[in-house]
Design an enzyme around this catalytic site. Structure first.
Site, PDB file in Angstrom:
ATOM      1  N   HIS A  82      63.003   6.715  78.086  1.00 16.52           N
ATOM      2  CA  HIS A  82      61.903   6.783  77.096  1.00 16.52           C
ATOM      3  C   HIS A  82      62.135   8.268  76.417  1.00 16.52           C
ATOM      4  O   HIS A  82      62.159   9.163  77.080  1.00 16.52           O
ATOM      5  CB  HIS A  82      60.569   7.124  77.847  1.00 16.52           C
ATOM      6  CG  HIS A  82      59.143   7.243  76.820  1.00 16.52           C
ATOM      7  ND1 HIS A  82      58.267   6.492  76.826  1.00 16.52           N
ATOM      8  CD2 HIS A  82      59.446   8.358  75.849  1.00 16.52           C
ATOM      9  CE1 HIS A  82      57.537   6.816  75.869  1.00 16.52           C
ATOM     10  NE2 HIS A  82      57.779   7.966  75.505  1.00 16.52           N
ATOM     11  N   HIS A 112      63.032  10.374  72.420  1.00 17.46           N
ATOM     12  CA  HIS A 112      62.579  10.304  70.793  1.00 17.46           C
ATOM     13  C   HIS A 112      63.553  11.146  70.025  1.00 17.46           C
ATOM     14  O   HIS A 112      63.651  12.332  69.773  1.00 17.46           O
ATOM     15  CB  HIS A 112      61.261  11.156  70.677  1.00 17.46           C
ATOM     16  CG  HIS A 112      60.107  10.294  71.056  1.00 17.46           C
ATOM     17  ND1 HIS A 112      59.155   9.728  70.385  1.00 17.46           N
ATOM     18  CD2 HIS A 112      59.325  10.555  72.097  1.00 17.46           C
ATOM     19  CE1 HIS A 112      58.236   9.017  71.168  1.00 17.46           C
ATOM     20  NE2 HIS A 112      58.116   9.652  72.386  1.00 17.46           N
ATOM     21  N   LYS A 158      62.989  12.626  66.736  1.00 19.52           N
ATOM     22  CA  LYS A 158      62.174  14.000  66.487  1.00 19.52           C
ATOM     23  C   LYS A 158      62.970  15.350  67.177  1.00 19.52           C
ATOM     24  O   LYS A 158      62.713  16.253  66.873  1.00 19.52           O
ATOM     25  CB  LYS A 158      61.060  13.764  67.273  1.00 19.52           C
ATOM     26  CG  LYS A 158      59.859  12.988  66.743  1.00 19.52           C
ATOM     27  CD  LYS A 158      58.574  12.807  67.718  1.00 19.52           C
ATOM     28  CE  LYS A 158      57.494  12.334  67.105  1.00 19.52           C
ATOM     29  NZ  LYS A 158      57.768  10.941  67.238  1.00 19.52           N
ATOM     30  N   HIS A 193      53.295   3.379  73.898  1.00 22.63           N
ATOM     31  CA  HIS A 193      52.707   4.733  74.323  1.00 22.63           C
ATOM     32  C   HIS A 193      51.300   4.431  74.826  1.00 22.63           C
ATOM     33  O   HIS A 193      50.509   4.420  73.833  1.00 22.63           O
ATOM     34  CB  HIS A 193      52.759   5.657  73.217  1.00 22.63           C
ATOM     35  CG  HIS A 193      54.127   6.384  72.962  1.00 22.63           C
ATOM     36  ND1 HIS A 193      55.199   5.650  72.795  1.00 22.63           N
ATOM     37  CD2 HIS A 193      54.560   7.767  73.011  1.00 22.63           C
ATOM     38  CE1 HIS A 193      56.287   6.592  72.834  1.00 22.63           C
ATOM     39  NE2 HIS A 193      55.889   7.802  72.896  1.00 22.63           N
ATOM     40  N   GLU A 219      47.543   8.603  76.363  1.00 25.58           N
ATOM     41  CA  GLU A 219      48.141  10.009  76.455  1.00 25.58           C
ATOM     42  C   GLU A 219      47.037  11.075  76.234  1.00 25.58           C
ATOM     43  O   GLU A 219      46.997  11.687  75.135  1.00 25.58           O
ATOM     44  CB  GLU A 219      49.262  10.246  75.611  1.00 25.58           C
ATOM     45  CG  GLU A 219      50.085  11.434  75.914  1.00 25.58           C
ATOM     46  CD  GLU A 219      51.436  11.612  74.920  1.00 25.58           C
ATOM     47  OE1 GLU A 219      52.209  12.484  75.116  1.00 25.58           O
ATOM     48  OE2 GLU A 219      51.610  10.630  74.351  1.00 25.58           O
ATOM     49  N   ASP A 243      61.476  11.928  77.459  1.00 20.91           N
ATOM     50  CA  ASP A 243      60.734  12.079  76.435  1.00 20.91           C
ATOM     51  C   ASP A 243      61.131  12.911  75.407  1.00 20.91           C
ATOM     52  O   ASP A 243      62.320  12.757  74.937  1.00 20.91           O
ATOM     53  CB  ASP A 243      59.342  12.536  76.957  1.00 20.91           C
ATOM     54  CG  ASP A 243      58.195  11.963  76.111  1.00 20.91           C
ATOM     55  OD1 ASP A 243      58.422  11.324  75.192  1.00 20.91           O
ATOM     56  OD2 ASP A 243      57.151  12.440  76.395  1.00 20.91           O
ATOM     57  N   ASN A 244      60.309  14.109  75.084  1.00 17.82           N
ATOM     58  CA  ASN A 244      60.850  14.878  73.792  1.00 17.82           C
ATOM     59  C   ASN A 244      61.725  15.935  74.182  1.00 17.82           C
ATOM     60  O   ASN A 244      61.511  16.346  75.335  1.00 17.82           O
ATOM     61  CB  ASN A 244      59.568  15.350  72.963  1.00 17.82           C
ATOM     62  CG  ASN A 244      58.761  14.168  72.514  1.00 17.82           C
ATOM     63  OD1 ASN A 244      58.074  13.607  73.361  1.00 17.82           O
ATOM     64  ND2 ASN A 244      58.554  14.201  71.151  1.00 17.82           N
TER      65      ASN A 244
END
Length: 441
Positions: A82, A84, A87, A233, A236, A333-334
């Site tokens: 997972h 991104h 981004k 998602h 959250e 994640d990010n």
């Protein structure tokens, strides 16, 4: 402990990594008993870039050069399920103004509209992949914002990057859009076509909107029609009324969905009553839903109120899920974007922080699988394990135990790809300075 004096990059095509330790659960066949941390001591024979044998220490084939590593810990190639990548690394030009979820949404949306042309996405995605590669990752699933014109920009870039990186990192992509837009033909039709064209995964951000159930039914129907997996998602939020995980499980069971379903975040369930938790997790287990927790991002965003210390961790119920047989994972994640200001796509860091945050120890047991074998299985890949015949994609650490591994950042690890050491220096942030000079609006 000092690093081995032998240069792994210049070893012959066949050699033995002697006297190493590895998590028994990440071995297809363990050559010996596991210790209290679940580690097995062994020799690993490598020939022509692949694992040729896993044997007890000293039992490897005679005649090959043998490097005794003194009980150092080895992990197989890591799997980040997972992320991104579209981004990533925009923090310098699009910082989160207050660290809140709303601030993240606004900053990312403005940056996407202003700056996410194909070359911008390509350069940042390549930067992120080089970070992950340097840290020992062999497979990544990335969510791609698939909203309006961005769908036609990011998916072809992803397709190109997947081809460029196919011998280094296996890539999968998930369409990311608000669940309400699934009901909009103008949005959903090109999204599904992009996913089909690039052999991707259907997904959406789920939240308690009036259109949630209709959106779920439509996305499930599309996945069924085209033979696609699903990745959401989910919840959250700190709001205990956010229960879309339960609705996803109900929908999967009602429709008898046959594909894989992964749900990310699932924060709000940690705020619900035991009765609601039991009901939801029982359904999720029955539906075969996997759950990926994103502990660092959730700590950053959840329960953030200016001038007040956060009261909860934002991490989902990993222990309770695992006890029911639900497959659980953690992921990056990010990375350096409005949703998480830090990070470097280093799964060892992610695991280290997850172990501390969610008490994934005492015992460690099979928890190391959450960044290796388990996500690889969810992605349908042969990765994340030490097995005879597999590519010799390994990370070698100074640590001799899981305790030592998780106590330090492990910046001095040696990463092997196809049996040869790679440069583990991450790319320089300055490479992106030109892109970061742009502003949003």
């Amino acid at each position: 402990m000092t690093k081995p004096s032998v240069d792994l990059a210049h070893l012959p095509s066949g050699y033995v990594l002697g006297n190493v330790r590895a998590p028994a659960y990440l071995l297809d066949a363990s050559p010996g008993a596991a210790d209290a941390e679940g580690l097995t001591r062994l020799d690993i024979t490598i020939a022509d870039g692949r694992v040729a044998a896993l044997t007890p220490p000293g039992a490897a084939s005679a005649g090959l050069p043998r490097l005794d590593l003194g009980g150092r810990l080895i992990l197989p190639g890591l799997v980040d399920i997972h992320t991104h990548l579209d981004k990533g690394f925009i923090w310098k030009r699009a910082p989160n103004p207050d660290g809140s979820f709303a601030g993240a949404l606004a900053a990312a949306d403005a940056d996407r509209r202003a700056n996410w042309h194909a070359e911008d996405v390509r350069r940042r995605m390549d930067f992120a992949l080089r970070c992950a590669f340097a840290h020992g990752t062999v497979a990544i699933r990335t969510h791609l914002d698939s909203i309006g014109p961005q769908t036609a920009i990011s998916w072809p870039v992803f397709g190109d990057m997947r081809e460029r990186w196919r011998d280094r990192i296996a890539l999968q992509a998930v369409a990311l859009t608000p669940i309400d837009l699934v009901l909009d033909d103008a949005e959903f039709t090109p999204l599904v076509e992009a996913v089909r064209t690039h052999q991707g995964v259907l997904g959406a951000v789920t939240y308690m909107s009036p259109g949630l159930q209709d959106g779920l039914d439509r996305i499930f129907a599309a996945a069924e029609h085209h033979g696609l997996d699903l990745d959401f998602h989910v919840d959250e939020s700190a709001d205990p009324a956010a229960r879309s995980l339960a609705l996803i499980a109900e929908t999967a069971l009602r429709r008898r969905f046959g594909g894989r379903i992964l749900t990310g975040h699932c924060c709000s369930i940690a705020r619900q009553t035991e009765t609601e938790v039991d009901r939801t997790l029982d359904m999720a287990a029955q539906a075969g839903i996997g759950v990926v927790s994103l502990p660092m991002c959730n700590l950053y965003l959840q329960d953030r109120v200016g001038g007040r210390t956060p009261r909860w961790r934002g991490v989902t119920l990993l222990h309770e899920m695992k006890a029911r047989g639900i497959e659980v994972m953690v992921a990056s994640d990010n990375a350096r974007d409005p949703f998480y200001a830090y990070g470097d796509l280093d799964l060892v860091e992610t695991w280290r922080e997850a172990a501390r945050i969610a008490h994934l120890d005492h015992p460690f047991a099979d928890w190391p699988s959450i960044i290796a074998r388990t996500p690889a299985g969810r992605m349908g890949l042969r990765a994340g394990t030490l097995s005879v015949g597999a590519a010799a994609d390994l990370s070698i650490f100074s640590a001799r135990s899981l305790n030592e591994l998780l106590a330090r950042p492990q910046a001095d690890r040696t990463v092997l790809r196809q049996g040869k050491a790679i440069d583990t220096t991450p790319p320089d942030y300055a490479e992106l300075d030109e892109l970061m000079e742009r502003r949003n609006g």
